[in-house]
Write a protein that holds these residues in place. Sequence first.
Motif, mmCIF file in Angstrom:
data_model
loop_
_atom_site.group_PDB
_atom_site.id
_atom_site.type_symbol
_atom_site.label_atom_id
_atom_site.label_comp_id
_atom_site.label_asym_id
_atom_site.label_seq_id
_atom_site.Cartn_x
_atom_site.Cartn_y
_atom_site.Cartn_z
ATOM 1 N N ASN A 6 0.824 -1.220 0.000
ATOM 2 C CA ASN A 6 0.000 0.000 0.000
ATOM 3 C C ASN A 6 0.848 1.254 0.000
ATOM 4 O O ASN A 6 0.574 2.215 -0.720
ATOM 5 C CB ASN A 6 -0.942 0.005 1.201
ATOM 6 C CG ASN A 6 -2.196 -0.802 0.902
ATOM 7 O OD1 ASN A 6 -2.605 -0.926 -0.243
ATOM 8 N ND2 ASN A 6 -2.793 -1.386 1.948
ATOM 9 N N LEU A 33 2.343 1.807 -3.385
ATOM 10 C CA LEU A 33 1.339 2.328 -4.313
ATOM 11 C C LEU A 33 1.030 3.789 -4.021
ATOM 12 O O LEU A 33 0.901 4.615 -4.938
ATOM 13 C CB LEU A 33 0.062 1.484 -4.237
ATOM 14 C CG LEU A 33 0.181 0.082 -4.839
ATOM 15 C CD1 LEU A 33 -1.121 -0.699 -4.649
ATOM 16 C CD2 LEU A 33 0.553 0.149 -6.309
ATOM 17 N N TYR A 69 1.525 6.764 -6.614
ATOM 18 C CA TYR A 69 0.351 7.586 -6.946
ATOM 19 C C TYR A 69 0.659 9.075 -6.761
ATOM 20 O O TYR A 69 0.447 9.888 -7.673
ATOM 21 C CB TYR A 69 -0.820 7.144 -6.063
ATOM 22 C CG TYR A 69 -2.011 8.078 -6.031
ATOM 23 C CD1 TYR A 69 -2.765 8.317 -7.186
ATOM 24 C CD2 TYR A 69 -2.405 8.693 -4.834
ATOM 25 C CE1 TYR A 69 -3.864 9.155 -7.149
ATOM 26 C CE2 TYR A 69 -3.499 9.534 -4.793
ATOM 27 C CZ TYR A 69 -4.233 9.765 -5.947
ATOM 28 O OH TYR A 69 -5.319 10.599 -5.904
#
Lengths: 353, 221
Positions: B11, B14, B18
């Motif tokens: 997570n 990511l 992002y």
Amino acid sequence: MIQLDQVSKHYPPPKRGGAGVTALDEVSLTIEAGEIYGIIGRSGAGKSTLIRVVNQLEKPTSGRVLVDGVEISSLSGSALRRERRGIGMIFQHFNLLSSRSVFDNVALPLELAGVSKAKIKARVEPLLELVGLSDKRDRYPAELSGGQKQRVGIARALATEPKVLLCDEATSALDPETTRDVLRLIAEINRKLGLTVVLITHEMHVIKEICHKVAVLEAGRVIEQGAVFEVFTRPQHPTTRSFIGMVTGIDLPPVLANQLRADPQPGGEAVLLIRFIGDSADQPILSRLARHHGIDANILSGRIDHIHGQPFGTLVVAIPGGETLSTALAFFETHKLSVEVLGHVAPALLATG
Amino acid sequence: MSHQLFLLLVNATLDTLYMVAVAGAIGTALGLPLGVWLATSGRGELLAAPLFNRIGGVLVNATRSTPFIILVVAIIPFTRLVAGTSIGTSAAIVPLTVAAVPFIARIVETAIREVDRGLVEAAEAMGATPYQIIAKVLVPEALPGILLGLTLAIVSLIGYSAMVGAVGGGGLGDLGIRYGYQRFMPEVMAIVVLLLIVLVQGIQSLGEQLARRVNKRLRTA
């Protein structure tokens, strides 16, 4: 085709209170259509500024510039851009886009003018043919030699079918052999397309090789201009003479030049520069001088050359001073030779030298 | 490694990707034109507007000289205005972008100033408009430098993104601080550092490869 009327360019001082620079000082020139017109001068003489006022990359401070009847110096914006498309330019450092292939470099001025892709292709390919680079169309400038790069530059300058080609020291970054090739190409284009060519250079042999007319620029002024043969054979200004000296070899050996005096030296000799032009170049003048007048000329340096197919020679000789000199000068005059007394030397120098 | 920790790492990675991707994209979209303008609006240049050029330069410098962690906090009202909140990963994109724009603008400006003046002169002699000169000469010629600069900017953004944990931004840096440092889990710290190294290395080589592909200057025949 191109007319400069009292064109001056002053650059303001870089700092307040400093001195500005006058690059062009009331220059007036007329360049006829179809001519190759050379402008020669030392660096800083104003050559670059002069060629740049023709397409208004430099705006003159005063004076008018006319190209093909249009007063380009009064234009700006899109009207100026349109006129510029009728004036091709090539540069000392070629100024090709490294990110574009040979084909795309030549296509650039057409792209800028909004020409369609199909028409660009139809125009660029014959140009590459003309400059002999058809096989390099997809290469990049980094893969080309200097001479090839300048050929791309020439093809690019011709893309918009201009009436005038400006050459800004176009051969100064090239070796002598490549220089000759590029100059021949420019002369060929001038003949084939009837293009008016303006070139600036600091090398007299470039002028000698292809120009029809020449202007000599010094400190922003035109000090001499005319047909190349006239200027070469009868230069009026010392700067012109020194430029010609570079190609005709009348430069005196430094030892001799240092000893040269303006006034006759007692018992010494006079140093003469004799110019042979056209027919007189074929006559055995010096041996006649010896036979008929018993005067021996000591040859110091000399050269016979050809300009536009006409023989043209210079000879530097030493002749005893006094009465002998007057006799010799009278002899040369009756043979219609252009003779210049460069100066006088003391007797010891030539005896030992 | 526990399943939970693995999920955390995935997570966080990511989140970092992002934030960096969005901030990098918006930063480029705004920074590229700003950089081109900075490079061409000085005195006597194509789009000369010396006064605005100087004001633009001062603004860029002001943003560039503010330490990123202070910038994050200082522009919270602006962040709230743009993102609707000042906390979370999406909100963190706002300060990252604000930092990226002037950084990218300066890089683009430098790359464009490196382009040989002779090329601009040649294009002018062909009758090119200022916008044509920018689009057909300056940007294509500066492209290798711009791509290398963008790579540098994105690598810097990865570094900055570690600080947005301060506003709940998440991401690898945040994970490293909270688990690795505050909870004394050195193995988490080690993995985070390793992941960051791999990420930066990957982006760097990708950028260099792209720049080499568009650079036609060094090709050998």
